[in-house]
Design a protein around this motif. Structure first.
Motif, short mmCIF file in Angstrom:
data_model
loop_
_atom_site.label_atom_id
_atom_site.label_comp_id
_atom_site.label_asym_id
_atom_site.label_seq_id
_atom_site.Cartn_x
_atom_site.Cartn_y
_atom_site.Cartn_z
N GLU A 40 0.92 -0.87 0.32
CA GLU A 40 -0.04 0.24 -0.24
C GLU A 40 0.53 1.02 0.44
N PRO A 41 0.91 2.28 -0.91
CA PRO A 41 0.92 3.35 -0.96
C PRO A 41 1.18 3.68 0.48
N ALA A 42 1.92 4.98 1.35
CA ALA A 42 1.92 4.99 2.39
C ALA A 42 1.14 6.40 2.24
N VAL A 43 -0.19 6.96 2.09
CA VAL A 43 -1.17 8.19 1.68
C VAL A 43 -1.64 8.53 2.87
N SER A 44 -2.18 9.25 3.86
CA SER A 44 -2.80 10.14 4.62
C SER A 44 -4.29 9.76 4.64
N ALA A 45 -4.35 10.25 5.55
CA ALA A 45 -6.38 9.47 5.25
C ALA A 45 -6.51 10.77 3.96
N ASP A 46 -6.11 12.67 4.61
CA ASP A 46 -6.15 13.88 3.55
C ASP A 46 -5.12 13.93 2.89
N GLY A 47 -4.41 12.64 1.82
CA GLY A 47 -4.12 12.63 0.63
C GLY A 47 -2.95 12.85 0.57
N VAL A 48 -2.00 13.01 1.66
CA VAL A 48 -0.77 13.68 1.89
C VAL A 48 0.51 12.26 1.60
N ARG A 49 1.13 12.20 0.40
CA ARG A 49 2.08 11.46 0.54
C ARG A 49 3.07 11.29 1.56
N VAL A 50 3.33 10.44 1.77
CA VAL A 50 4.57 10.11 2.36
C VAL A 50 5.83 8.75 1.78
N THR A 51 7.15 9.06 2.55
CA THR A 51 7.66 8.21 1.88
C THR A 51 8.31 7.44 2.98
N MET A 52 8.16 6.08 2.98
CA MET A 52 8.77 5.45 3.92
C MET A 52 10.02 4.38 4.00
N LEU A 53 10.89 4.68 4.05
CA LEU A 53 12.38 4.34 3.99
C LEU A 53 13.15 3.99 4.58
N ALA A 54 13.72 2.93 4.76
CA ALA A 54 15.03 1.58 5.63
C ALA A 54 16.18 2.48 6.19
N ASN A 55 16.33 1.65 7.31
CA ASN A 55 17.61 2.05 7.49
C ASN A 55 18.66 0.87 7.68
N VAL A 56 19.69 0.74 7.26
CA VAL A 56 19.75 -0.09 7.27
C VAL A 56 21.52 -0.36 7.60
N GLU A 57 22.15 -1.52 8.68
CA GLU A 57 23.04 -1.29 9.68
C GLU A 57 23.97 -2.67 8.92
N LEU A 58 23.30 -3.58 8.80
CA LEU A 58 23.86 -4.92 8.74
C LEU A 58 23.27 -5.46 7.36
N PRO A 59 24.12 -6.34 6.09
CA PRO A 59 23.49 -6.87 5.31
C PRO A 59 22.25 -7.18 5.16
N ALA A 60 21.78 -8.23 6.71
CA ALA A 60 20.95 -8.69 6.58
C ALA A 60 19.67 -7.35 6.63
N ASP A 61 20.24 -6.45 6.39
CA ASP A 61 18.20 -5.86 6.79
C ASP A 61 17.75 -5.51 5.32
N THR A 62 19.30 -5.36 4.29
CA THR A 62 18.42 -5.14 2.92
C THR A 62 17.56 -6.23 2.63
N ASP A 63 17.34 -7.27 2.95
CA ASP A 63 16.21 -7.98 2.56
C ASP A 63 15.34 -7.48 3.48
N GLU A 64 14.82 -7.23 4.57
CA GLU A 64 14.01 -7.02 5.58
C GLU A 64 13.41 -5.75 4.82
N ALA A 65 14.36 -4.67 4.55
CA ALA A 65 14.23 -3.85 4.30
C ALA A 65 13.06 -3.99 2.61
N ALA A 66 13.77 -4.90 2.06
CA ALA A 66 12.78 -5.39 0.61
C ALA A 66 11.73 -6.12 1.27
N GLN A 67 11.37 -6.85 2.01
CA GLN A 67 9.78 -7.85 2.90
C GLN A 67 9.00 -6.85 2.65
N VAL A 68 9.81 -5.77 3.91
CA VAL A 68 8.50 -5.09 3.85
C VAL A 68 7.76 -3.43 3.40
N GLY A 69 8.65 -3.63 1.78
CA GLY A 69 8.64 -2.46 0.98
C GLY A 69 9.17 -1.38 1.22
#
Ligand code: PEP
Ligand code: MG
Length: 580
Positions: free
Chosen positions: A267-296
């Protein structure tokens, strides 16, 4: 009877398991004399302990996943070599014979002598070797005193009832990585703060954890079952059947909640009144990148490269770094924001120079890189080369002056010219931005914006430096307040300056990952959030339920309040009132 101990929950979730107390340098070492006829047996006991400690480390090495940072292996190799070192091992045997003392005591005396020698040296590299002696000695002592916890292979520590809850004085980021490899259910320490890099790693690895549980090693015994409630910040010793059933139920409910959130992935992160928000991931260890991809996650807002530099004597080469950056670029869609080396303070790397009186205010992050330009150039070369292979941004940590931004950009331009001369491809429009994590940078944001393609708010440090609170000092943790008016005003100033200059502003500090602050941050105008993948869906859910227009109106009113009590009360009700 069960006993409840309080601490600070630094990583959510519930862990249930047997206690394993880990002793560090402060371990209590018994001292006793032995008879002449017991000397050979005592030496044999020590030799066997060294063999066992070595075997444990070798086994940990075998379990390192293929995608783990190379430095973990290097760290273990160093310690394995030290266990073969005659200066430590043979001399302990000689001491047992000469002094007729027990092995633990001989080891303690020998390591103290070695540490004294290192302490007298004025060389930062050798000082890190001193820490290795402390670690190797502590490991040997734990084996001698039979305090080492068994290395576990495979299995899910969350459901494996034998996975231990580690109870320690304090743990370094490198310890957390190793303990994770060994399969631990939870972590509890007597010291440490919620914003330390140790805490960030524990969250990143989803290990339920508490810090600041005073005297816990003395209160608990090995092997007794405890419950760690990382959310409420409690440790329950000797839980009765009712408590065990309750917390097992909580574990199952947490798993259900995660499954429920999973439907928001695409689902895109859009607020109830239509504001588009960008959801980014923080990565510490290489394994985090897989998790970042998994949560979209729509990209990476912070890749902390310093973990590539830890637990090793040398710095990673250009090729090694290039491979690591490529891997992240290949795993997560969207722009990848790679932060240049942020070493120093609580993130010591092999070559970090002298221990300063105030390390957080010292030669850290961009300051260290602009001093050690060889180190910095290697990283910049790797980054620029990686930029040819996918959307990427370079982020500079701890910028406090325009001069630093200019110097860093100058070096980037020089490295770019070098690559061009060598015919190596690079992104010619590579964005370079600053972390806003020092109050001076937030106050000067309108000027700084001229030299930056983007800003990213590092609230962990911004709060530390604004409120003059060491983020790893548990004595003053209680003062660490993201809602302090000074902090909120600096955040707002940065967002406003970014908007006026037409550059993007994201937040990658821990504040962005806490759904309690989401309404307020939306109200302050933040539209880019970056956080550990584990929090992305939860915060997205808060965004989707919010009425941003109302939040902006209310946030403005709240910031204009002058009475601190009224301020906090208004903030407390903000989320409730303004959810659509
Ligand atoms: C911060 O300071 O908020 C940040 C994200 O950087 P770090 O936690 O690595 O210092
Ligand atoms: Mg920081």
């Amino acid at each position: 009877m069960s006993l409840w101990l309080s601490g600070i929950g630094i990583s959510r979730g519930v862990a249930i398991g047997p206690v394993h107390r880990m002793h560090g340098a402060d371990i209590d070492i018994p001292e006793y004399r032995i008879g002449a006829d017991a000397v050979d047996d005592e030496i044999a006991r020590f030799t066997q302990a060294a063999i066992d400690a070595r075997a444990q480390l070798a086994s940990v090495r075998e379990q390192i996943p293929a995608n783990a940072p190379a430095e973990i292996g290097a760290f273990i190799e160093t310690h394995l070599l030290m266990m073969d070192d005659t200066a430590l091992i043979d001399t302990v045997a000689a001491r047992i014979r000469e002094d007729r003392c027990n092995a633990e005591w001989a080891l303690k005396l020998q390591s103290e002598d070695l540490i004294d020698v290192f302490d007298q040296m004025d060389d930062s590299y050798l000082r890190t070797r001193r820490d290795d002696i402390v670690h190797v000695t502590a490991r040997l002592q734990r084996v001698l005193l039979k305090q080492e916890h068994p290395v576990r292979a495979g299995g899910d520590p969350a459901t494996d009832t034998h996975a231990p809850v580690i109870v320690a004085d304090e743990l370094a980021p490198a310890d957390i990585i190793l303990l994770h490899q060994q399969g631990v259910a939870g972590l509890v320490t007597e010291h440490g703060g919620p914003l330390s890099h140790t805490a960030i790693l524990a969250r990143s690895l989803r290990i339920p954890a508490l810090v600041g549980v005073r005297a816990v090693r003395r209160i608990l015994s090995d092997d007794e079952t405890v419950i760690v409630d990382g959310e409420a910040g409690h440790l329950i010793a000797g839980p009765d059947d009712g408590a065990l059933a309750f917390f097992r139920h909580r574990q199952a409910a947490n798993a259900r909640y995660q499954r429920m959130l999973a439907v928001l992935r695409d689902e895109p992160a859009v607020s109830a009144d239509g504001v588009r928000v960008t959801m980014l991931a923080n990565v510490e260890l290489p394994a985090d990148t897989d998790e970042a991809a998994q949560v979209g996650a729509e990209g990476v807002g912070l890749y902390r490269t310093e973990f590539l530099f830890m637990n090793r004597e040398d710095s990673p080469s250009e090729e090694e770094q290039l491979a690591a950056y490529r891997q992240v670029l290949g795993t997560v869609a969207g722009p990848i924001t790679i932060r240049t080396l942020d070493a120093g303070a609580d993130k010591q790397i092999g070559r970090t120079t002298k221990i300063a009186t105030n390390p957080a205010l010292g030669l850290r992050a961009i300051r260290l890189c602009l001093k050690e330009t060889g180190l910095f150039r290697t990283q910049l070369r790797a980054l620029l080369r990686a930029s040819a292979e996918g959307p990427m941004r370079i982020m500079l940590p701890m910028i406090s002056t325009v001069g630093e931004m200019r110097q860093a950009r100058h070096l980037i331009a020089e490295v770019a010219a070098e690559l061009d001369a060598e015919g190596l491809p690079r992104d010619r429009d590579l964005a370079v931005g600053a972390m806003i994590e020092v109050p001076a940078a937030a106050l000067a944001a309108p000027t700084l914006a001229h030299y930056c393609d983007f800003f990213s708010l590092g609230t962990n440090d911004l709060i530390q430096y604004t409120l003059a609170i060491d983020r790893i000092d548990d004595e003053i943790n209680y003062l660490y307040d993201p809602l302090h008016p000074a902090v909120l005003n600096l955040i707002r100033m940065t967002i406003d300056a970014g908007r006026a200059a037409g550059i993007s502003v994201s937040m990658c500090g821990e504040m962005a990952s806490d759904k309690r602050y989401t309404p307020l941050l939306l109200g302050l105008g933040l539209t880019e959030f970056s956080m550990h993948p584990a929090s992305v869906l939860e915060v997205k859910r808060a965004v989707m339920g919010a009425d941003v227009a109302r939040l902006r109106q209310r946030a403005g009113e709240i910031l204009s309040l002058t009475d601190a009590g009224a301020y906090r009360e208004a903030l407390d009700t903000l989320g409730r009132e303004t959810l659509a």
